[in-house]
Design a protein around this motif. Structure first.
Motif, PDB file in Angstrom:
ATOM      1  N   VAL A  24       0.865  -1.180   0.000  1.00 56.67           N
ATOM      2  CA  VAL A  24       0.000   0.000   0.000  1.00 56.67           C
ATOM      3  C   VAL A  24       0.898   1.225   0.000  1.00 56.67           C
ATOM      4  O   VAL A  24       1.767   1.364   0.857  1.00 56.67           O
ATOM      5  CB  VAL A  24      -0.936   0.021   1.225  1.00 56.67           C
ATOM      6  N   THR A  64      -0.969   4.848   5.396  1.00 57.17           N
ATOM      7  CA  THR A  64      -1.172   3.563   4.715  1.00 57.17           C
ATOM      8  C   THR A  64      -1.745   2.497   5.645  1.00 57.17           C
ATOM      9  O   THR A  64      -2.317   1.509   5.162  1.00 57.17           O
ATOM     10  CB  THR A  64       0.157   3.056   4.129  1.00 57.17           C
ATOM     11  N   ALA A  73      -4.834   0.200   4.720  1.00 56.90           N
ATOM     12  CA  ALA A  73      -4.684  -1.254   4.641  1.00 56.90           C
ATOM     13  C   ALA A  73      -5.808  -1.961   5.393  1.00 56.90           C
ATOM     14  O   ALA A  73      -6.331  -2.991   4.944  1.00 56.90           O
ATOM     15  CB  ALA A  73      -3.334  -1.667   5.202  1.00 56.90           C
TER      16      ALA A  73
END
Length: 373
Positions: free
Chosen positions: A32, A126, A130
Motif C-alpha cells: 500500500v 497507509t 490497509a
C-alpha cells in the motif's frame, strides 16, 4: 485528458484494489503506497508464522500489528486519537495469538493477554488504508504491516510479484465502483408476491461486486415510486433465521410494492451491514455471549454499520428513478440516498412484530441506531 482516458484510468484504479483484495484473501502480502511512505501488509486473519517471517525479510523492518480503535478499546489498549492502533509484536506474540487478537470470538478463550506496547508516534496513512482494504475483502479489520521506503516499492513488488495499490485508490474504491455500475442482464422472474417482476443485474465495469434491482410492474418514472433498499441476508432471507427481521422485510416489501401497483426493491450485496457473512456469524457468536448487535460488530473492530448507499443511488438513476417513497425504518438510508441525488418524498414505515429471538436486536436498533421501531 479525454473521457476515454479518464475512464480507463478509473478502471485501472479499480482493478488495482480488486487484485489487492483478492491477494489479501489468499494470505498474500500487498504493498500500500501513500504520498510519503509505503507499507507491505498482510491480513492478520490470514497470517501464519511463515508469512510473518517472509514479511519481515522482504521489508527489512520489524512488522507491527494494526487494529482498529474499536478493537483496541476492547483489548483495553489506551487510545491514541487515531482510527487505528499499532502494537509492537513482542517475542511472545506468535501468529495464532495475533489472529486471536483480531478475532473477538476468542476473547473468552484467552481472557488474560498483554501487556501490549502501542506505538504512539504519527500513524502512517497507509495503515488505516490497509485496514480498509481488509474490510473491503470481508476480512477482519486488522493487518500486520511493515514500512518500506517509496523508492523501494517497484523493486520489491517486481522481485516478489506483489500487488501495489495506492491509499487514494483504496479510499475512493466504493464510490468509484458505484459510479462504474452498469446493467449487465435482465429477465422476467415471476414471484409469489409479485408475478409481473423484472430482475436487473448491475455490475461495475471492472467486474466487481454485483447488485440486483427487482422492478415490480411498470412504474411511472415521472412520479415518486415506492422503493425499498434491502441488504442481502443469507440467514434471514433464504434460510428463515429468527435472529433478524430481514426475511419478513424482504417478502413484506415485495408484497406492498405489488399491492401499490409497482415499484422497485434494490437487493444490495451488503451482507451483515457490510461486514460479510462470515463476520456476521462471528458477530452472532458474540451475541450469544451477551453482547448486542452494535457491540458485537464493534468488538470485532468494525463500525456499527459499514454499508454505503451510493450504489443504490446510482442504480436508481440508471433505472430512471429520481424521486422515491422509501420503505425504511432507518434514517441513515434517507440521508444516504439524498446525499447522492435521490429525492425522498416520503418515508414509509416498514416494521414487523418481534419474536423471542430478535426482540433484543430490534430494541437495539431503535435505542442505539435511531430506527423508527
Amino acid at each position: 485528458m479525454s473521457n476515454n482516458d479518464k475512464n480507463e484510468l478509473e478502471l485501472r484504479r479499480l482493478r488495482a484494489v480488486d487484485r489487492a483484495i483478492a491477494d489479501l484473501r489468499r494470505g498474500l502480502s500487498v504493498i500500500v503506497t501513500g504520498e510519503k511512505e509505503a507499507s507491505i501488509v498482510l491480513a492478520t486473519e490470514m497470517a501464519f508464522d511463515p508469512e510473518l517471517k517472509t514479511l519481515a525479510e522482504r521489508s527489512g523492518a520489524e512488522p507491527v500489528l494494526a487494529l482498529t480503535a474499536h478493537r483496541a478499546n476492547v483489548l483495553h489498549i489506551q487510545p491514541t486519537g487515531d482510527d487505528a492502533i499499532r502494537l509492537v509484536i513482542e517475542e511472545w506474540m506468535d501468529a495464532p495469538l495475533m489472529r486471536a487478537l483480531a478475532d473477538a470470538t476468542h476473547d473468552l478463550d484467552q481472557p488474560f493477554r498483554g501487556p501490549f506496547t502501542r506505538i504512539k508516534e504519527g500513524l502512517p496513512p497507509t495503515i488505516p488504508a490497509a485496514i480498509k482494504i481488509a474490510k473491503l475483502g470481508r476480512l477482519l479489520p486488522s493487518v500486520v504491516a511493515a514500512s518500506i521506503e517509496l523508492d523501494q516499492v517497484e523493486a520489491i513488488s517486481r522481485k516478489h510479484d506483489l500487488s501495489v495499490v495506492s491509499l487514494e485508490d483504496i479510499l475512493a474504491y466504493e464510490d468509484s465502483a458505484a459510479l462504474q455500475l452498469r446493467a449487465v442482464a435482465s429477465a422476467k422472474v415471476p414471484l409469489q408476491a409479485a408475478e409481473n417482476t423484472t430482475f436487473h443485474a448491475f455490475r461495475p465495469k471492472d467486474g466487481g461486486i454485483e447488485h440486483m434491482a427487482i422492478v415490480v410492474g411498470d412504474p411511472n418514472r415521472r412520479e415518486p415510486l415506492l422503493a425499498r433498499l434491502h441488504s442481502e441476508c443469507f440467514t434471514g432471507d433464504l434460510i428463515g433465521s429468527l435472529k433478524c427481521d430481514c426475511g419478513e422485510q424482504l417478502r413484506g416489501a415485495l408484497k406492498a410494492i405489488s399491492e401499490e401497483g409497482g415499484g422497485v426493491l434494490l437487493y444490495l450485496a451488503q451482507e451483515g451491514r457490510g461486514i460479510g457473512l462470515i463476520n456476521k456469524l462471528r458477530a452472532y457468536n458474540l451475541q450469544q455471549q451477551g453482547f448486542d448487535t452494535i457491540d458485537a460488530n464493534e468488538r470485532l473492530g468494525f463500525d456499527a454499520d459499514e454499508r454505503v448507499f451510493r450504489p443504490a443511488a446510482e442504480m436508481l438513476k440508471l433505472l430512471g428513478f429520481q424521486k422515491i417513497r422509501l420503505m425504511t425504518n432507518n434514517p441513515e438510508k434517507v440521508e444516504g440516498l439524498e446525499r447522492h441525488g435521490i429525492a425522498i418524498t416520503e418515508r414509509v414505515s416498514h416494521k414487523f412484530p418481534s419474536n423471542t429471538h430478535n426482540e433484543l436486536y430490534l430494541a437495539t436498533k431503535k435505542k442505539r441506531s435511531g430506527h423508527y421501531l
